[in-house]
Design a protein around this motif. Structure first.
Motif, PDB file in Angstrom:
ATOM      1  N   SER A  13      40.664 -16.893 -24.161  1.00 38.67           N
ATOM      2  CA  SER A  13      41.337 -15.707 -23.908  1.00 38.67           C
ATOM      3  C   SER A  13      41.224 -14.582 -24.859  1.00 38.67           C
ATOM      4  O   SER A  13      40.745 -13.462 -24.818  1.00 38.67           O
ATOM      5  N   MET A  14      41.415 -15.038 -26.354  1.00 37.56           N
ATOM      6  CA  MET A  14      41.381 -13.816 -27.279  1.00 37.56           C
ATOM      7  C   MET A  14      39.920 -13.587 -27.509  1.00 37.56           C
ATOM      8  O   MET A  14      39.639 -12.489 -27.818  1.00 37.56           O
ATOM      9  N   ALA A  15      39.076 -14.559 -27.696  1.00 37.42           N
ATOM     10  CA  ALA A  15      37.723 -14.261 -27.846  1.00 37.42           C
ATOM     11  C   ALA A  15      37.055 -13.309 -26.856  1.00 37.42           C
ATOM     12  O   ALA A  15      36.404 -12.468 -27.212  1.00 37.42           O
ATOM     13  N   LEU A  16      37.264 -13.441 -25.543  1.00 41.48           N
ATOM     14  CA  LEU A  16      36.718 -12.734 -24.514  1.00 41.48           C
ATOM     15  C   LEU A  16      37.290 -11.277 -24.528  1.00 41.48           C
ATOM     16  O   LEU A  16      36.584 -10.453 -24.195  1.00 41.48           O
ATOM     17  N   THR A  17      38.443 -11.361 -24.772  1.00 37.56           N
ATOM     18  CA  THR A  17      39.052 -10.097 -24.881  1.00 37.56           C
ATOM     19  C   THR A  17      38.567  -9.281 -25.877  1.00 37.56           C
ATOM     20  O   THR A  17      38.255  -7.890 -25.896  1.00 37.56           O
ATOM     21  N   LEU A  18      38.279  -9.676 -27.076  1.00 46.36           N
ATOM     22  CA  LEU A  18      37.557  -9.236 -28.094  1.00 46.36           C
ATOM     23  C   LEU A  18      36.358  -8.611 -27.929  1.00 46.36           C
ATOM     24  O   LEU A  18      35.797  -7.397 -28.140  1.00 46.36           O
ATOM     25  N   ALA A  19      35.567  -9.769 -27.238  1.00 51.76           N
ATOM     26  CA  ALA A  19      34.072  -9.552 -27.004  1.00 51.76           C
ATOM     27  C   ALA A  19      34.090  -8.181 -26.198  1.00 51.76           C
ATOM     28  O   ALA A  19      33.135  -7.465 -26.183  1.00 51.76           O
ATOM     29  N   SER A  20      34.975  -8.288 -24.855  1.00 51.18           N
ATOM     30  CA  SER A  20      34.780  -7.114 -24.095  1.00 51.18           C
ATOM     31  C   SER A  20      35.047  -5.701 -24.603  1.00 51.18           C
ATOM     32  O   SER A  20      34.689  -4.874 -24.060  1.00 51.18           O
ATOM     33  N   ARG A  98      43.316 -13.624 -19.465  1.00 53.32           N
ATOM     34  CA  ARG A  98      44.599 -14.018 -20.060  1.00 53.32           C
ATOM     35  C   ARG A  98      45.139 -15.423 -19.727  1.00 53.32           C
ATOM     36  O   ARG A  98      44.797 -16.124 -18.758  1.00 53.32           O
ATOM     37  N   PRO A  99      45.698 -16.161 -20.742  1.00 50.91           N
ATOM     38  CA  PRO A  99      46.265 -17.620 -20.481  1.00 50.91           C
ATOM     39  C   PRO A  99      47.258 -17.497 -19.096  1.00 50.91           C
ATOM     40  O   PRO A  99      48.036 -16.372 -19.126  1.00 50.91           O
ATOM     41  N   PRO A 100      47.546 -18.641 -18.633  1.00 54.84           N
ATOM     42  CA  PRO A 100      48.452 -18.796 -17.512  1.00 54.84           C
ATOM     43  C   PRO A 100      49.835 -18.636 -18.043  1.00 54.84           C
ATOM     44  O   PRO A 100      50.099 -18.523 -19.255  1.00 54.84           O
ATOM     45  N   SER A 101      50.736 -18.197 -16.824  1.00 55.91           N
ATOM     46  CA  SER A 101      51.912 -17.510 -17.528  1.00 55.91           C
ATOM     47  C   SER A 101      52.746 -18.683 -18.041  1.00 55.91           C
ATOM     48  O   SER A 101      54.007 -18.551 -18.803  1.00 55.91           O
ATOM     49  N   SER A 102      52.820 -19.856 -17.909  1.00 58.15           N
ATOM     50  CA  SER A 102      53.142 -21.169 -18.502  1.00 58.15           C
ATOM     51  C   SER A 102      53.026 -20.973 -20.007  1.00 58.15           C
ATOM     52  O   SER A 102      53.916 -21.587 -20.670  1.00 58.15           O
ATOM     53  N   ASP A 103      52.090 -20.247 -20.515  1.00 54.26           N
ATOM     54  CA  ASP A 103      51.424 -20.412 -22.086  1.00 54.26           C
ATOM     55  C   ASP A 103      52.274 -19.066 -22.480  1.00 54.26           C
ATOM     56  O   ASP A 103      51.434 -18.008 -22.626  1.00 54.26           O
ATOM     57  N   ARG A 104      53.619 -19.366 -22.776  1.00 54.25           N
ATOM     58  CA  ARG A 104      54.254 -17.949 -23.258  1.00 54.25           C
ATOM     59  C   ARG A 104      53.683 -17.363 -24.636  1.00 54.25           C
ATOM     60  O   ARG A 104      53.541 -16.197 -24.633  1.00 54.25           O
ATOM     61  N   ILE A 105      53.401 -18.617 -25.460  1.00 51.10           N
ATOM     62  CA  ILE A 105      53.001 -17.998 -26.850  1.00 51.10           C
ATOM     63  C   ILE A 105      51.510 -17.439 -26.831  1.00 51.10           C
ATOM     64  O   ILE A 105      51.122 -16.428 -27.276  1.00 51.10           O
ATOM     65  N   GLY A 106      50.721 -17.947 -25.929  1.00 46.72           N
ATOM     66  CA  GLY A 106      49.276 -17.655 -25.603  1.00 46.72           C
ATOM     67  C   GLY A 106      49.177 -16.133 -25.048  1.00 46.72           C
ATOM     68  O   GLY A 106      48.616 -15.422 -25.514  1.00 46.72           O
ATOM     69  N   ARG A 107      50.278 -15.926 -24.200  1.00 48.09           N
ATOM     70  CA  ARG A 107      50.146 -14.610 -23.432  1.00 48.09           C
ATOM     71  C   ARG A 107      50.926 -13.658 -24.277  1.00 48.09           C
ATOM     72  O   ARG A 107      49.992 -12.470 -24.427  1.00 48.09           O
ATOM     73  N   PHE A 108      51.682 -13.839 -25.317  1.00 49.45           N
ATOM     74  CA  PHE A 108      52.215 -13.028 -26.342  1.00 49.45           C
ATOM     75  C   PHE A 108      51.152 -12.614 -27.456  1.00 49.45           C
ATOM     76  O   PHE A 108      51.008 -11.431 -27.596  1.00 49.45           O
ATOM     77  N   LEU A 109      50.392 -13.542 -27.813  1.00 48.05           N
ATOM     78  CA  LEU A 109      49.331 -13.465 -28.812  1.00 48.05           C
ATOM     79  C   LEU A 109      48.133 -12.515 -28.113  1.00 48.05           C
ATOM     80  O   LEU A 109      47.644 -11.639 -28.709  1.00 48.05           O
TER      81      LEU A 109
END
Length: 459
Positions: A13-20, A98-109
């Protein structure tokens, strides 16, 4: 959202967001939105291509565009639109991967990363729009918006003139006297084709100045004699005298009387038309130097300043503050007007050389505010692009100077015909292909500074 849109882990998720944010459409392709992704990529490539084309093909004209209010408005709109679209693409990409809603830390980051990327896009945009606004404000404040009497020709802004003459004035106000006295007066005569420039300096204490035909000459038929002890009749008093006495320039409104009469008078003294003027207030000039972070000059001999010898500028190469530079350019203690004229030329030269783009950008807001307070001119906005273009040629051309000071002239009883003849000879003569040695120099010929050698004060 589709299962694929919700199936990305933190790293992906972070890599794709940065690449975009670096190449639009990457996240869309990752979630199989190919048409949208390819369209975004195409738009991104076109945008970058347009920016690169402007920066390369039109690089020589960018500075000219920066002094045209309508182009500054267009630039501001374009930058804001690009920033909004870019930010929208980053946020859209984040939503898709973005990561699924269950991954709160991933969504936050990933949310934090997205906000940081948006900040990286919006911060320089805000800075660029601020600079554009300040530039537009300076141009609109300092320069008249139109030339009613002399329309600017699109193909030839100088209307066929071989030379254009600018009167550069240094105004010095003081608490113990009213108004402004133009203690520094130089005409820059510039060849419109080559940029070759000749500077003609006139001393502040020139007496019995002959006015051109008109109301001022009718009032002073035998030369300017002032109006009392506070105005003994020197050249540097004419600007303020015209402001205080409307009858000398009938029909001219306040704040234009001084420039009108001093331009006509100096043009008549030199025998050449003065096209435009710029007046720099010396105290405001000190503010400009402070905004630059000071100016470095080499002082060959200690300079004492102040009526009561309040201070000393030691010899050596040093960075002067605005207040110190002001004293460097105006002190006459243990020296005279002519030495001061030389130091003023050195100071202006040092400021011009040290005002590099990075210095200007780093203190642009302070410089803009100081410039509005320090400078007045009648140079029209329409002519600014042509002046910018001409200034580039001036940098690569030879600059000569001739100052009409003793022993070349007698300031009490000036020989006006000699001054005009000397100016005509100087402008007709071509610059020498090489600089003559000291043994070869003949005062008053190609080495125009030889009679007074004012430039010797510069390192």
């Amino acid at each position: 959202m589709t299962v694929k849109e919700r199936g990305f882990g933190l790293g992906a998720s972070m890599a794709l967001t940065l690449a975009s944010s670096l190449l639009w459409g990457v996240a869309h392709l990752a979630v199989e939105r190919r048409k949208t992704g390819l369209a975004l990529m195409f738009g991104y490539v076109v945008m970058l291509g347009g920016i690169l084309t402007v920066l390369t093909a039109f690089s020589t004209h960018l500075l000219s565009l920066a002094v045209q209010p309508r182009w500054l408005v267009g630039f501001t709109v374009a930058v804001v639109v690009i920033a909004i679209v870019w930010t929208g693409v980053v946020i859209w990409s984040f939503v898709l991967v973005r990561p699924p809603s269950s991954d709160r830390i991933g969504r936050f980051l990933t949310t934090a990363l997205t906000l940081a990327l948006c900040g990286l896009i919006l911060t320089p945009t805000l800075y660029a729009t601020r600079l554009a606004y300040l530039s537009r404000d300076v141009v609109n404040t300092l320069f008249p918006s139109a030339t009613a009497t002399a329309p600017i020709m699109a193909q030839d802004p100088w209307n066929g003139a071989r030379r254009v003459n600018f009167l550069l004035l240094g105004g010095d106000a003081a608490p113990n006297r009213p108004g402004v006295r133009t203690d520094s007066m130089t005409v820059a005569s510039v060849d419109t084709e080559t940029g070759a420039t000749t500077l003609f300096g006139l001393p502040r204490n020139l007496q019995r100045v002959q006015f051109p035909e008109g109301a001022a000459r009718d009032q002073f038929p035998f030369g300017f004699t002032g109006s009392g002890p506070d105005t003994p009749g020197l050249l540097n008093e004419i600007f303020q005298y015209a402001e205080d006495h409307p009858e000398t320039v009938p029909g001219v409104e306040r704040r234009r009387r001084g420039p009108t009469l001093i331009k006509q008078t100096i043009g008549d003294i030199l025998g050449i038309p003065v096209d435009y003027y710029a007046l720099v207030d010396m105290k405001g000039f000190a503010e400009i130097i402070d905004a630059m972070g000071g100016v470095k000059v080499t002082i060959k001999e200690p300079i004492v300043y102040g009526r009561y010898r309040e201070g000393l500028l030691p010899a050596g190469t040093r960075r002067l503050s605005g207040a110190e530079a002001l004293w460097y350019g105006r002190s006459r203690t243990d020296s005279d007007d002519y030495v001061r004229m030389g130091r003023q030329k050195c100071l202006l030269n040092a400021v011009a050389k040290q005002a590099d783009p990075m210095t200007v950008l780093n203190s642009f807001e302070r410089l803009a505010a100081a410039t509005k307070r320090a400078i007045s001119t009648d140079l029209p906005q329409d002519l600014l692009p042509a002046v910018i273009d001409l200034s580039q040629r001036v940098k690569d051309a030879k600059i000569r100077s001739l100052s009409f000071v003793p022993p070349l002239i007698n300031t009490v009883y000036p020989d006006w015909s000699f001054i005009r003849r000397k100016v005509a000879e100087t402008l007709e003569a071509r610059p020498a292909a090489r600089t003559a040695t000291s043994a070869e120099r003949t005062p008053g010929t190609d080495d125009l500074d030889a009679p007074v050698n004012l430039d010797a004060t510069c390192a």
